[in-house]
Scaffold this active site. Structure first.
Site, mmCIF file in Angstrom:
data_model
loop_
_atom_site.group_PDB
_atom_site.id
_atom_site.type_symbol
_atom_site.label_atom_id
_atom_site.label_comp_id
_atom_site.label_asym_id
_atom_site.label_seq_id
_atom_site.Cartn_x
_atom_site.Cartn_y
_atom_site.Cartn_z
ATOM 1 N N PRO A 2 1.023 -0.792 -0.100
ATOM 2 C CA PRO A 2 0.140 0.221 -0.038
ATOM 3 C C PRO A 2 1.240 1.074 0.198
ATOM 4 O O PRO A 2 1.690 1.701 0.565
ATOM 5 C CB PRO A 2 -0.969 0.107 1.265
ATOM 6 C CG PRO A 2 -1.021 -1.348 1.625
ATOM 7 C CD PRO A 2 0.744 -1.858 1.078
ATOM 8 N N GLU A 3 0.731 1.491 -1.079
ATOM 9 C CA GLU A 3 1.212 3.481 -0.779
ATOM 10 C C GLU A 3 0.151 4.884 -1.024
ATOM 11 O O GLU A 3 -1.028 3.935 -1.163
ATOM 12 C CB GLU A 3 2.325 3.324 -2.393
ATOM 13 C CG GLU A 3 3.060 2.791 -2.777
ATOM 14 C CD GLU A 3 4.035 2.560 -3.490
ATOM 15 O OE1 GLU A 3 3.910 3.961 -4.535
ATOM 16 O OE2 GLU A 3 4.571 1.875 -4.228
ATOM 17 N N LYS A 53 1.591 7.498 3.831
ATOM 18 C CA LYS A 53 0.844 6.245 3.620
ATOM 19 C C LYS A 53 0.388 5.366 5.236
ATOM 20 O O LYS A 53 -0.284 4.921 5.148
ATOM 21 C CB LYS A 53 1.863 5.499 3.185
ATOM 22 C CG LYS A 53 2.809 5.472 2.413
ATOM 23 C CD LYS A 53 3.852 4.362 1.935
ATOM 24 C CE LYS A 53 4.537 5.083 1.011
ATOM 25 N NZ LYS A 53 6.437 3.890 0.918
ATOM 26 N N ARG A 107 2.381 -11.057 6.621
ATOM 27 C CA ARG A 107 3.649 -10.401 6.813
ATOM 28 C C ARG A 107 4.092 -9.125 8.526
ATOM 29 O O ARG A 107 5.163 -9.684 8.654
ATOM 30 C CB ARG A 107 4.486 -10.028 5.342
ATOM 31 C CG ARG A 107 4.195 -10.675 4.740
ATOM 32 C CD ARG A 107 4.884 -10.535 3.515
ATOM 33 N NE ARG A 107 4.888 -11.252 1.716
ATOM 34 C CZ ARG A 107 5.373 -10.424 0.908
ATOM 35 N NH1 ARG A 107 6.193 -10.036 0.289
ATOM 36 N NH2 ARG A 107 4.431 -11.478 0.581
ATOM 37 N N ARG A 257 15.655 -1.528 -2.340
ATOM 38 C CA ARG A 257 14.489 -2.136 -3.297
ATOM 39 C C ARG A 257 14.949 -2.168 -5.013
ATOM 40 O O ARG A 257 15.197 -1.391 -5.517
ATOM 41 C CB ARG A 257 13.298 -0.740 -3.918
ATOM 42 C CG ARG A 257 13.459 -0.224 -1.677
ATOM 43 C CD ARG A 257 12.518 -1.139 -1.643
ATOM 44 N NE ARG A 257 11.638 -1.116 0.653
ATOM 45 C CZ ARG A 257 12.492 -1.012 1.445
ATOM 46 N NH1 ARG A 257 13.365 -2.746 1.380
ATOM 47 N NH2 ARG A 257 12.824 -0.647 2.732
#
Length: 268
Positions: A2-3, A53, A107, A257
Site C-alpha cells: 500500500p502506497e 501512507k 507479513r 528496493r
DNA sequence: GTACGGCCCTGTTAGC
DNA sequence: TGCTAACAGGGCCGTA
C-alpha cells in the site's frame, strides 16, 4: 504494497461506516506492533484522515489511532465479530453496530500506534514526512529545494518520504519513468524537479482513480483488488521493451528496493 | 546529517 | 515430488 493511492482508497471506504461508531471491545496479537489496538476500548471513531501512507483515525478522547498497512495489511469489517480463527488477524475492534473492524496482516510489516492527536514525534517517518502531493505549497521551486537538501539518489529520496509524502517503490518507478529521469540521479534543476513533481501527481492520481494497485496482497475494505496494476509502464517490467522507445528496461537494487528504468530515455 | 547494513515476516517461486 | 534458498519490501534502529 500500500502506497498513497491504496491507503486513500481504504480511507474513503472506512469513513462512512466508521464515523461515530463506539468501540465496545478490542483485542490484538501479542506483538508490540499491534497491542496499541487494545487502548481504544470505549472511544468513538471520528472522521478518518490520511498523511502519506499513514491512516489517521481520530478518537473521541483526543487521540489518534495511526495505522500503517506495511506490505500486506488490510482493514475490513466483519458482521457479528472478529474472525479469531484467522491466523493473520493482528487486531480488532468490536463496534456498537454488531460489526467488527479487523486488521489482518500476513507479513506483520504493518503497525499500529495510539498517540495524542497530531503528536507524531515517536513515529519518525510520519513526523518528518514532506508535503502531500497536492499541497498547494508544493511547487516546482519548493520541491526542488527539498530534493536539494540531500545528495542521495532520487529514488532513495522519494522512498524516504521527506521531499513528498506517500510515494513507495511502485509509484516512484512510474513517476521517474514518466518524467524521463534516472533513478540514480542525485541532483535536478528546477524545471526537471517540476517535471518529476508533475509526474508524481499524475501517477498517484491515476492510482487513486483506479482504486489502487494490486500485485498480490492489496485489497480494499470490501476485499476487492485495485485495477491500477494494468496501467504500470515501468515497475515490474524489467527485461521488457520500453513503451516509449523500445529499448529493454533494466533493473537494479537501490536502497534494498528493486528499481526498474529505461537506460535510453532515463539516461540522466 | 547521512550512509549503510540488518532486522522484522511469510508466501511464492526458482532451482536442485 | 519434495526440499531449500532466494526473493519481495516499508520502516526503523544501530553503527560509522
Amino acid at each position: 504494497m500500500p502506497e498513497l493511492p491504496e491507503v486513500e482508497t481504504v480511507r474513503r471506504q472506512l469513513a462512512p461506516e466508521l464515523v461515530g461508531r463506539r468501540v465496545i471491545d478490542a483485542g490484538s496479537h501479542p506483538s508490540a506492533k499491534f497491542t496499541p489496538a487494545r487502548q481504544l476500548n470505549g472511544i468513538r471513531f471520528g472522521d478518518p484522515g490520511r498523511r502519506g501512507k499513514y491512516l489517521l483515525l481520530p478518537t473521541s478522547d483526543g487521540r489518534e489511532l495511526v495505522v500503517h498497512l506495511g506490505m500486506t495489511g488490510q482493514l475490513r469489517f466483519r458482521q457479528h465479530g472478529p474472525d479469531v480463527d484467522d491466523p493473520y488477524l493482528r487486531a480488532w475492534w468490536m463496534l456498537d453496530n454488531d460489526r467488527a473492524l479487523e486488521f489482518a496482516d500476513v507479513r506483520r510489516f504493518g503497525r499500529l500506534r495510539v498517540v495524542p492527536a497530531g503528536h507524531y514525534d515517536d513515529i519518525p517517518t510520519l513526523h518528518n514526512a514532506g508535503p502531500e502531493p497536492w499541497d498547494s505549497e508544493l511547487t516546482p521551486r519548493s520541491f526542488h529545494a527539498r530534493l536539494k537538501a540531500s545528495r542521495r539518489m532520487l529514488k532513495t529520496q522519494l522512498l524516504s518520504q521527506r521531499p513528498i509524502a506517500g510515494v513507495g517503490n511502485i509509484y516512484a518507478d512510474e513517476a521517474l519513468w514518466l518524467a524521463r529521469i534516472n533513478p540514480k540521479a542525485t541532483r535536478l534543476g528546477v524545471d526537471r524537479a517540476g517535471d518529476l513533481l508533475e509526474a508524481l501527481r499524475q501517477v498517484l492520481q491515476q492510482g487513486v482513480d483506479n482504486g489502487g494497485t494490486t500485485l498480490r496482497d492489496y485489497r480494499n475494505v470490501d476485499g476487492d483488488s485495485g485495477s491500477n496494476q494494468g496501467e504500470l509502464l515501468a515497475y515490474g517490467r524489467s527485461g521488457e521493451p520500453c513503451i516509449r522507445c523500445g529499448v529493454t528496461l533494466k533493473s537494479d537494487v537501490l536502497d534494498a528496493r528493486t528499481t526498474t528504468w529505461c537506460p535510453n530515455c532515463q539516461r540522466h
